[in-house]
Design an enzyme around this catalytic site. Structure first.
Site, short mmCIF file in Angstrom:
data_model
loop_
_atom_site.label_atom_id
_atom_site.label_comp_id
_atom_site.label_asym_id
_atom_site.label_seq_id
_atom_site.Cartn_x
_atom_site.Cartn_y
_atom_site.Cartn_z
N ALA A 174 8.00 -26.43 -54.11
CA ALA A 174 8.97 -26.24 -55.06
C ALA A 174 8.90 -26.58 -56.54
O ALA A 174 7.50 -27.26 -56.95
CB ALA A 174 10.39 -26.96 -54.64
N HIS A 175 9.61 -26.41 -57.46
CA HIS A 175 9.35 -26.53 -58.87
C HIS A 175 9.08 -28.04 -59.06
O HIS A 175 9.81 -29.13 -58.85
CB HIS A 175 10.61 -26.15 -59.72
CG HIS A 175 11.85 -26.38 -59.33
ND1 HIS A 175 13.09 -26.18 -60.26
CD2 HIS A 175 12.67 -27.19 -58.43
CE1 HIS A 175 14.11 -26.44 -59.33
NE2 HIS A 175 13.75 -27.30 -58.45
#
Lengths: 340, 340, 340
Positions: B250-251
């Site tokens: 994820a980010h």
């Protein structure tokens, strides 16, 4: 620092302008004319930047801020490092949202239909669409205005897609009616056959899947996620749902409005979700369940029964938060006791 | 037997040559001239083949080897079937690696840029690249020497990719700076928007994702895996990382050097991994965690807290190996007792 | 009601004809001439529709059926609402299957090879194939009769594919021999490198993957699923297997006939499955396991040891059904006791 290679910076902005854009109060009006060049995180912001402080857990980092300015709440303001100009805002996250839209436009290519795309002559394409090289739009597709169909995306025959939708690179959309303002991410698979078989004479006979996928307005389906079409009834994704990457949504699932489904969740067939259900990553749902509105299911949980509205569940089989914690503590304590 | 339909066999090689290529010692020098045609597993090797025996668990199979020769350690050599010529090597796995490179070249197409690809005129393409039909390379992309961009792969605007990188069929790369010698497998999605929303007035307002994905040298990202770009800071995958298929990163995740992430792992946002962390398949990580270097997280574990360097964890919530085993044993024993 | 926008309705049919097509007995022969326009679910069927009732759990819904007719068993017939004409059938699911094939043909495009596809001149294409725009078929591929290769699908060099296979949009097939009547769904990745490395001098050296993927007849591989090719031996998917979406099948796995692998399952390398193994969604398997025929592994289970034929397992580590239930009950009871 945001990379201007990828994102165009519309700044700098003066702090007075930023206070206006974000509806914040400038704590020191003598700084109204200070120029802010960029947005950054508390940790990495430097002189000329503005940062956003909204979580008390970050108060140690807040005391070390190097930015010129910081948007925070009245309550958290005392934790901000001396010398940083503070902008007071009840909701710094919202301020971040507003300011990021002012500072940065995501570059959108101009509307155009690539000569290298395949658009069937029976398809109806709205105004101001972008259709990129090697996108495929098949017969009788209806596409609204302002849509962007990226390279390698495939829209199967007869699909109807609303206005301002974005279909990511190499995504696949079939047997689908879609509202406005949707974003189907790169590699997502919409409308494939549901997983239905009957074992007849030692052979898994495929059950024809004759339904559709109905997607509301303002829906996002993440990268490489799959939403199968219904068997006879439809699979439905309600308005405002946010589905993350690598999620499996099976045939005849119905999601209400505003549900949030984090990465790698799997929802077996014929489940019905109320509104604003939140599912943590990798959670799984058995088939034919009813999940009440505002229920929250923790990451990796395995849900085997219907869930009441507003319930907070975790574990496999999923149970209430307190019960789960009690079981974890019990196991920890007693296994040690016996081990000794 | 390796299928020469797919892989070109450069053999046969004499055993003396194989001993040289693999730095092995031939146990019976009278066999130096024996011709070896192919490599095979212990189980399926036949006359003319050479096999590799390095795991004591396979000693029953070793006693049944039908191959002409076998590379093994001094310690394991006595278990090899009579009549099989033994080559002694401290590291038979490394010998396998060396010999397989001698026996087989993966056929690589000649460098060429397909007329059926789309390469924007502003893109800079290095020497000796292969760009296959229907690959898409957008404006201002910089591509190093010796890269292979497979069919249907899409490289978004402004990406920079080093030398000798391979971007698999239908993969997607955006907002990305990539080092040398990377392999992005078919269907991987690099640089999509992170999953970030603020609930404002009943609507999940998207938080603009303004970061990048920074990929080091010698990185592999498996088929259909997703690496989201950062929100403000970057998502970083360190040198030498190996990411398997269907993984979610994820980010703002930051992976150090040499991490190994097995299939279907999910790592929530803003986690920081040290070097050489190993994650078993389907493990999950909550957001904002620090995972120490050389930590090992077992398959299906659910990690909810920071992890010390070199820790070995398993279970959900993830705990130490001994604690987990004790809990499993406790449950097994006591549930039976009470059940009776 | 099935959407005739997407599916062509061949009806209406008289009930007498439907009884014949489904081998059912019409309970009230005076209704033989009643026209049935469509099929629908018990819940949504209305006048002119026929529905199917085969699960006693739905008996409350059965009492509210609005359809003109209902196919059900002798045993369940009394639960059907008054006024609905009943057709008696020992296997209403099979009747559904037969009737759905009569009512609906999935529209298949006419055979044709798009000018916008890339077909290497050395590839051999069977009769009556459909090759859609931007599909890629590389050198020496052999494709049987009646195949459909959808847009953006990539068939790598030297693959052999039997008759009547469908390769979905943007799917990838490499190093593969495939039988007849297979369906590789959109975005599936067949034949990528297995995940094999040796850590040598701090670097994860790639182990060359020199095997193939052998797919039998009548196999389905779901959307965005991955089947890696073998390292030296092959990865094998037996006849009649059904693999759902987002599944990971690693190198050298061998699945027998008729296995059912539900979404998001992960199978580590070198596992051998017997015939008709069923794996629930998100289950995981450690490497080098033998799973006996007809074993059933529940959703989210973590299998760490060999499994006997016909075993029914659940949990992590996976244990027998009764043991699992006993452990769940024990934990629930005792943690509460102690908590109080």
């Amino acid at each position: 620092m945001v990379d201007t290679h990828f994102y165009q910076n519309n700044g700098p902005f003066e702090l007075a302008k930023i206070a206006e854009l974000t509806s914040s109060t400038l704590s020191d009006t003598s700084k109204a004319g200070v120029q802010i060049k960029d947005m950054a995180t508390i940790k990495n912001a430097k002189e000329g930047d503005i940062c956003f402080f909204y979580d008390k857990k970050a108060k140690d980092e807040a005391s070390q801020i190097k930015a010129s300015a910081c948007v925070t709440t009245k309550e958290l303001a005392p934790f901000v490092a001396n010398g940083v100009t503070v902008l007071i805002n009840d909701n710094p996250k919202l301020a971040f949202l507003s300011l990021s839209k002012a500072f940065y436009d995501l570059k959108t290519p101009k509307s155009s239909i690539s000569e290298k795309a395949f658009v069937d002559k029976t398809a109806k394409i709205g105004k101001n669409c972008i259709i990129e090289p090697f996108a495929v739009i098949k017969e009788n597709v209806v596409l609204g205005d302002g849509c962007r169909i990226e390279s390698g995306a495939v829209i199967e025959a007869n699909c109807q897609i609303g206005n301002n939708c974005r279909i990511g690179a190499n995504a696949y959309v079939s047997y689908c009616l879609m509202g406005n303002d949707c974003y189907i991410y790169s590699g997502a698979r919409i409308g494939c056959d549901g997983f239905g078989f009957d074992l007849i004479g030692g052979k898994h006979e495929r059950v024809p899947q004759l339904g559709r996928v109905i997607i509301g307005n303002d829906v996002e389906i993440g990268a490489n996620s799959c939403v199968d079409r219904g068997a006879l009834d439809d699979t439905v994704i309600g308005d405002g749902c946010r589905v993350d990457n690598l999620v499996q949504i099976a045939h005849n699932d119905v999601l209400g409005r505003g549900c949030v489904v984090v990465a790698q969740v799997g929802i077996a067939g014929s489940c019905t979700f109320g509104d604003y259900v939140v599912c943590g990553g990798q959670a799984g749902f058995a088939d034919h369940l009813n999940i009440g509105s505002f229920a929250q299911i923790a990451a990796q949980s395995g849900v085997m029964r219907d869930v009441e509205p507003k319930a907070v569940l975790l574990g496999t089989p999923a149970i209430g938060f307190k019960d789960y914690m009690r079981q974890v503590a019990f196991l920890q304590k007693n296994s040690k006791k016996q081990g000794g």
